[in-house]
Design an enzyme around this catalytic site. Structure first.
Site, PDB file in Angstrom:
ATOM      1  N   HIS A  23       0.826  -1.222   0.013  1.00 29.51           N
ATOM      2  CA  HIS A  23      -0.136   0.066   0.001  1.00 29.51           C
ATOM      3  C   HIS A  23       0.796   1.247   0.043  1.00 29.51           C
ATOM      4  CE1 HIS A  23      -2.115   3.106   2.388  1.00 29.51           C
ATOM      5  NE2 HIS A  23      -3.090   3.174   1.407  1.00 29.51           N
ATOM      6  N   SER A  24       0.480   2.320  -0.930  1.00 30.59           N
ATOM      7  CA  SER A  24       1.165   3.586  -0.930  1.00 30.59           C
ATOM      8  C   SER A  24       2.807   3.314  -1.114  1.00 30.59           C
ATOM      9  CB  SER A  24       0.882   4.338   0.197  1.00 30.59           C
ATOM     10  OG  SER A  24       1.217   5.654   0.168  1.00 30.59           O
ATOM     11  N   MET A  25       3.528   4.015  -0.182  1.00 28.97           N
ATOM     12  CA  MET A  25       4.983   3.610   0.036  1.00 28.97           C
ATOM     13  C   MET A  25       5.329   2.270  -0.041  1.00 28.97           C
ATOM     14  SD  MET A  25       7.682   4.888   2.805  1.00 28.97           S
ATOM     15  CE  MET A  25       7.611   3.352   4.198  1.00 28.97           C
TER      16      MET A  25
ATOM     17  N   HIS B  54      -7.265   7.064  -0.119  1.00 24.10           N
ATOM     18  CA  HIS B  54      -6.256   6.594   0.035  1.00 24.10           C
ATOM     19  C   HIS B  54      -6.175   5.229   0.783  1.00 24.10           C
ATOM     20  CE1 HIS B  54      -2.031   6.149  -0.529  1.00 24.10           C
ATOM     21  NE2 HIS B  54      -1.659   6.406   0.720  1.00 24.10           N
TER      22      HIS B  54
ATOM     23  N   GLY C 285       3.716  -0.228  -1.613  1.00 27.75           N
ATOM     24  CA  GLY C 285       3.619  -0.391  -3.300  1.00 27.75           C
ATOM     25  C   GLY C 285       5.114   0.025  -3.914  1.00 27.75           C
TER      26      GLY C 285
END
Length: 328
Positions: A117-119, A291, A121
């Site tokens: 997820h997010s960072m 998000h 990823g």
């Protein structure tokens, strides 16, 4: 084999409603902590959280995913219950990738899937590019897998990061860690992350707070807030992306990074990355939500992730040379 595994601790908790265990992997500066779901012999899936979060970010999603998998969600260094990096050290994407490499080495996994997820990823994207033979499937939750920086901006960003670390170290010498009541900690996290539901805040704070005299303190290392000094360009990002052999599923949130990275310069980077995924027959989808949709409303992404894992991993006939057991 036993010698290599002797440092991996698998701590059972009788208070958890589901069959979840606590993981501890020793590293040179302390330990990487995490949580484990699923059967011992399940297909291995590593789950990597976003910036300033912790592995609790997967608490609501993993119970909805295929039961045949063994999910290990880690607290990256400086996050959750994992040890902070030594004094004077920067936090950067390559160092997070090395955290993942250490965990995989301790678990003795030779082939696995990654959900980031997010960072997390971006960590998943870089790991999958550097170790393409180890990763069979990648799920990017509101993440593009890489975070390009305009080359003209790199010197300014690097200098800012150096100066911020110096200032942080000077302030740390004279500043005491702020102690909160639990209620104040909830208010602070909600204010800093307006996309989180109140339930999601409570979930993240399970590993995000440490009890001290007079209240609680945030467990994360505040150096993670400093500017990341290790940057890559769009050209480098696309070169890395091209080296990924795994199947990739990109799940974007309508009100997530697509809105945050809306400026023309940023859109140029994200559009190029997304088009490159499509050109290689990877899947890019958008869902309603923000998000943290995977945590706030996991049903919105669970079916997509489950079908992807079922098709790309579980339904594939296992190569006898790839058979493995989760070493926990």
């Amino acid at each position: 084999m036993m010698q290599a595994l002797k440092g991996v601790r698998h701590l059972h908790s009788s208070t958890m409603k589901q069959a979840v265990s606590e993981l501890s992997v020793p590293v040179p500066w302390g330990e990487i902590r995490g949580k484990v779901w699923g059967p011992d012999h399940g297909r291995p899936v590593l789950c990597v959280h976003g910036w300033a979060d912790n592995c609790g970010t997967f608490n609501t999603l993993i119970p909805l995913l295929p039961k045949e998998c063994r999910y290990v969600a880690v607290d990256l260094a400086g996050h959750g219950l994992s040890s902070h990096r030594p004094p004077g050290i920067f936090y950067s994407f390559p160092s997070y990738v090395m955290d993942v490499r250490r965990v995989i080495d301790a678990l003795q996994w030779n082939k696995f899937s990654i959900i980031g997820h997010s960072m997390g990823g971006n960590v998943a994207g870089l790991f999958s590019a550097l170790y393409p033979e180890m990763v069979d499937a990648v799920v990017l939750l509101d993440s593009y897998g890489f975070l390009p920086t305009d080359l003209k901006e790199v010197p300014k960003v690097m200098r800012q990061g150096f100066d911020e670390l110096l200032q942080f170290e000077k302030k740390t010498e004279e500043k005491k860690t702020r102690v909160y009541t639990y209620e104040n900690a909830v208010e602070r996290l909600l204010a800093a992350n307006p996309t989180l539901s109140e339930q999601s805040v409570h979930i993240l704070l399970e590993r995000g707070l440490v009890q001290v005299e007079g209240g609680v303190v945030f467990s994360r290392d505040f150096r993670i807030n400093l500017k990341n000094v290790v940057r890559i360009s769009l050209e480098q990002s696309l070169e890395m992306q091209a080296r990924i052999k795994a199947s990739v599923l990109v799940i974007l949130a309508e009100d997530g990074f697509e809105k945050i990275f809306a400026e023309a310069d940023q859109k140029k980077f994200t559009s190029a990355l997304l088009q490159a995924y499509r050109d290689r027959n990877h899947t890019v989808v958008t869902v309603a939500g923000d998000h943290h949709v995977h945590l706030n409303n996991p049903e919105a992404v669970a079916r997509l992730v489950s079908d992807f894992l079922q098709t790309k991993v579980l339904s594939q006939s296992a190569d006898p040379t790839d058979e493995q057991t989760s070493k926990l």
